[in-house]
Design a protein around this motif. Structure first.
Motif, PDB file in Angstrom:
ATOM      1  N   UNK A   1       0.760  -1.094   0.004  1.00  0.00           N
ATOM      2  CA  UNK A   1       0.062  -0.067  -0.179  1.00  0.00           C
ATOM      3  C   UNK A   1       0.813   1.387   0.040  1.00  0.00           C
ATOM      4  N   UNK A   2       0.490   2.171  -0.736  1.00  0.00           N
ATOM      5  CA  UNK A   2       1.491   3.294  -0.963  1.00  0.00           C
ATOM      6  C   UNK A   2       1.228   4.356   0.274  1.00  0.00           C
ATOM      7  N   UNK A   3       2.388   4.618   0.937  1.00  0.00           N
ATOM      8  CA  UNK A   3       2.208   5.521   1.970  1.00  0.00           C
ATOM      9  C   UNK A   3       2.617   7.025   1.340  1.00  0.00           C
ATOM     10  N   UNK A   4       3.686   7.075   0.703  1.00  0.00           N
ATOM     11  CA  UNK A   4       3.940   8.335   0.073  1.00  0.00           C
ATOM     12  C   UNK A   4       4.844   8.432  -1.090  1.00  0.00           C
ATOM     13  N   UNK A   5       4.470   9.323  -2.086  1.00  0.00           N
ATOM     14  CA  UNK A   5       5.467   9.545  -3.072  1.00  0.00           C
ATOM     15  C   UNK A   5       6.066  10.759  -3.248  1.00  0.00           C
ATOM     16  N   UNK A   6       7.357  10.767  -3.731  1.00  0.00           N
ATOM     17  CA  UNK A   6       8.089  12.172  -3.696  1.00  0.00           C
ATOM     18  C   UNK A   6       8.227  12.163  -5.267  1.00  0.00           C
ATOM     19  N   UNK A   7       8.353  13.485  -5.963  1.00  0.00           N
ATOM     20  CA  UNK A   7       8.994  13.713  -7.189  1.00  0.00           C
ATOM     21  C   UNK A   7       9.830  14.617  -6.898  1.00  0.00           C
ATOM     22  N   UNK A   8      11.152  14.121  -7.002  1.00  0.00           N
ATOM     23  CA  UNK A   8      12.462  14.876  -6.635  1.00  0.00           C
ATOM     24  C   UNK A   8      12.099  15.080  -5.170  1.00  0.00           C
ATOM     25  N   UNK A   9      12.464  16.428  -4.751  1.00  0.00           N
ATOM     26  CA  UNK A   9      12.089  16.399  -2.982  1.00  0.00           C
ATOM     27  C   UNK A   9      10.881  17.023  -2.622  1.00  0.00           C
TER      28      UNK A   9
ATOM     29  N   UNK B   1       0.502  11.742  -0.272  1.00  0.00           N
ATOM     30  CA  UNK B   1       0.775  11.395   1.130  1.00  0.00           C
ATOM     31  C   UNK B   1      -0.678  11.140   1.604  1.00  0.00           C
ATOM     32  N   UNK B   2      -1.730  10.987   0.974  1.00  0.00           N
ATOM     33  CA  UNK B   2      -2.856  10.708   1.410  1.00  0.00           C
ATOM     34  C   UNK B   2      -3.182   9.581   2.200  1.00  0.00           C
ATOM     35  N   UNK B   3      -2.439   8.323   2.189  1.00  0.00           N
ATOM     36  CA  UNK B   3      -2.489   7.253   2.937  1.00  0.00           C
ATOM     37  C   UNK B   3      -1.387   7.076   4.123  1.00  0.00           C
ATOM     38  N   UNK B   4      -0.630   8.388   4.231  1.00  0.00           N
ATOM     39  CA  UNK B   4       0.129   8.412   5.325  1.00  0.00           C
ATOM     40  C   UNK B   4      -0.437   8.635   6.733  1.00  0.00           C
ATOM     41  N   UNK B   5      -0.176   7.829   7.885  1.00  0.00           N
ATOM     42  CA  UNK B   5      -0.632   8.320   9.110  1.00  0.00           C
ATOM     43  C   UNK B   5       0.184   9.315   9.467  1.00  0.00           C
TER      44      UNK B   5
ATOM     45  N   UNK C   1      -1.137  -5.413 -10.356  1.00  0.00           N
ATOM     46  CA  UNK C   1      -1.559  -4.137  -9.981  1.00  0.00           C
ATOM     47  C   UNK C   1      -2.092  -3.380 -11.327  1.00  0.00           C
ATOM     48  N   UNK C   2      -2.749  -2.097 -10.681  1.00  0.00           N
ATOM     49  CA  UNK C   2      -3.286  -1.108 -11.668  1.00  0.00           C
ATOM     50  C   UNK C   2      -2.973   0.080 -11.437  1.00  0.00           C
ATOM     51  N   UNK C   3      -2.753   0.935 -12.415  1.00  0.00           N
ATOM     52  CA  UNK C   3      -2.572   2.457 -12.318  1.00  0.00           C
ATOM     53  C   UNK C   3      -3.718   3.337 -13.382  1.00  0.00           C
ATOM     54  N   UNK C   4      -4.280   4.119 -12.916  1.00  0.00           N
ATOM     55  CA  UNK C   4      -5.204   5.140 -13.761  1.00  0.00           C
ATOM     56  C   UNK C   4      -4.171   5.823 -14.924  1.00  0.00           C
ATOM     57  N   UNK C   5      -4.723   5.850 -15.776  1.00  0.00           N
ATOM     58  CA  UNK C   5      -4.021   6.777 -16.919  1.00  0.00           C
ATOM     59  C   UNK C   5      -4.347   8.102 -16.623  1.00  0.00           C
ATOM     60  N   UNK C   6      -3.606   9.084 -16.276  1.00  0.00           N
ATOM     61  CA  UNK C   6      -3.793  10.319 -15.882  1.00  0.00           C
ATOM     62  C   UNK C   6      -4.362  10.410 -14.586  1.00  0.00           C
ATOM     63  N   UNK C   7      -4.389  11.561 -14.035  1.00  0.00           N
ATOM     64  CA  UNK C   7      -5.075  11.742 -12.618  1.00  0.00           C
ATOM     65  C   UNK C   7      -3.822  11.315 -11.525  1.00  0.00           C
ATOM     66  N   UNK C   8      -4.415  10.445 -10.582  1.00  0.00           N
ATOM     67  CA  UNK C   8      -3.693   9.822  -9.545  1.00  0.00           C
ATOM     68  C   UNK C   8      -2.573   8.697 -10.202  1.00  0.00           C
ATOM     69  N   UNK C   9      -1.321   8.890  -9.605  1.00  0.00           N
ATOM     70  CA  UNK C   9      -0.339   8.183 -10.172  1.00  0.00           C
ATOM     71  C   UNK C   9      -0.399   6.861  -9.510  1.00  0.00           C
ATOM     72  N   UNK C  10      -1.260   6.705  -8.292  1.00  0.00           N
ATOM     73  CA  UNK C  10      -0.887   5.592  -7.441  1.00  0.00           C
ATOM     74  C   UNK C  10      -1.080   4.344  -8.066  1.00  0.00           C
ATOM     75  N   UNK C  11      -0.138   3.341  -7.904  1.00  0.00           N
ATOM     76  CA  UNK C  11      -0.078   2.038  -8.034  1.00  0.00           C
ATOM     77  C   UNK C  11      -0.925   1.203  -7.259  1.00  0.00           C
ATOM     78  N   UNK C  12      -1.977   0.420  -7.276  1.00  0.00           N
ATOM     79  CA  UNK C  12      -2.699  -0.125  -6.377  1.00  0.00           C
ATOM     80  C   UNK C  12      -2.539  -1.593  -6.666  1.00  0.00           C
ATOM     81  N   UNK C  13      -2.183  -2.380  -5.397  1.00  0.00           N
ATOM     82  CA  UNK C  13      -2.057  -3.727  -5.523  1.00  0.00           C
ATOM     83  C   UNK C  13      -3.080  -4.660  -5.185  1.00  0.00           C
ATOM     84  N   UNK C  14      -3.276  -5.843  -5.576  1.00  0.00           N
ATOM     85  CA  UNK C  14      -4.187  -6.776  -5.026  1.00  0.00           C
ATOM     86  C   UNK C  14      -3.286  -7.609  -3.921  1.00  0.00           C
ATOM     87  N   UNK C  15      -4.010  -8.481  -3.366  1.00  0.00           N
ATOM     88  CA  UNK C  15      -3.450  -9.146  -1.926  1.00  0.00           C
ATOM     89  C   UNK C  15      -2.495 -10.132  -2.253  1.00  0.00           C
ATOM     90  N   UNK C  16      -2.052 -10.581  -3.507  1.00  0.00           N
ATOM     91  CA  UNK C  16      -1.322 -11.590  -3.915  1.00  0.00           C
ATOM     92  C   UNK C  16      -1.873 -12.868  -3.977  1.00  0.00           C
TER      93      UNK C  16
END
Lengths: 114, 114
Positions: free
Chosen positions: A44-52, A57-61, B92-107
């Motif tokens: 599960x993504x916690x945080x993403x950086x582009x350069x610095x 960080x929507x899922x970072x507690x 895993x899936x990533x939306x084209x455009x918009x959020x760059x988040x890579x979302x994974x299945x449970x494996x």
């Protein structure tokens, strides 16, 4: 080409203690990601950086987790104070950019909170 | 938000048998699709990806996956597995455009038995 480096590989702490993880991405990779992988689940993504700068960080507690990427290269992820449910593998990944670029993953840090 | 469902948590097969690991996704926009493999005590490695073009994509070690837009699926197949294919596989899936988040299945844990 060297891969993504992470340290430590394993860490055991007691609840309410603090811990920090370090990541060195592939040289030249502008985008850096921190994922949390709980046993039996996908990362599960916690945080993403582009350069610095922080992109997502929507899922970072944020009450207990913090991350920084100084000078757009290395990154640290900190947990303070740790809870039992933070036990997981913390994966760092990097890519040349956003969009279609492949993410390369490090070996991860396995955190056990007792 | 996008999501991924891997229908089988564990798949045991015998060596040289065919295998199919199922993956379904949900998204309101066009997507990129990925399969990652995780060998014991190692980080995630990209196995194959669908970005555009031909809906059938192949890896260098004999795996293939077919993007089926109408069924929102991206199942992974191999006609003859080896002991060395034993690993956990993540869709895993990533939306084209918009959020760059890579979302994974449970494996899906694939175990190849002799």
């Amino acid at each position: 080409e060297a891969g993504v480096a992470q340290s430590p590989r394993y860490k055991i702490i007691e609840k309410r203690q603090s811990v920090a993880f370090w990541c060195n991405p592939i040289s030249g990779h502008a985008t850096l990601y921190w994922y949390q992988q709980i046993l039996g689940q996908g990362p599960k993504l916690l945080i993403q950086f582009q350069n610095n700068g922080v992109v997502d960080d929507s899922q970072l507690p944020k009450d207990r987790f913090s991350a920084e990427r100084l000078k757009g290269v290395d990154s640290t992820l900190k947990i303070q104070p740790a809870k039992l449910e933070d036990s997981a593998v913390y994966l760092c990944a990097s890519s040349m950019g956003q969009g279609i670029y492949e993410q390369y993953f490090g070996p991860g840090t396995r955190l056990t909170v007792t | 938000a996008q999501s991924v469902t891997q229908l089988d948590s564990q798949v045991p097969v015998f060596e040289e048998a065919p295998v199919e690991l199922r993956c379904n996704y949900s998204s309101s926009v066009s997507v990129y699709l990925f399969w990652y493999v995780q060998y014991p005590n190692q980080g995630l490695q990209l196995l194959l990806k669908y970005l555009s073009g031909s809906t059938l994509v192949e890896s260098i070690n004999g795996f293939e996956a077919e993007f089926n837009k109408s069924q929102t699926s991206f199942h992974l197949r191999k006609p003859s597995v080896h002991i060395s294919d034993t690993a956990e596989y993540f869709c895993a899936v990533k939306n084209q455009g918009g959020s760059e988040k890579l979302v994974f299945g449970k494996g899906t844990k694939l175990t190849v038995n002799p």
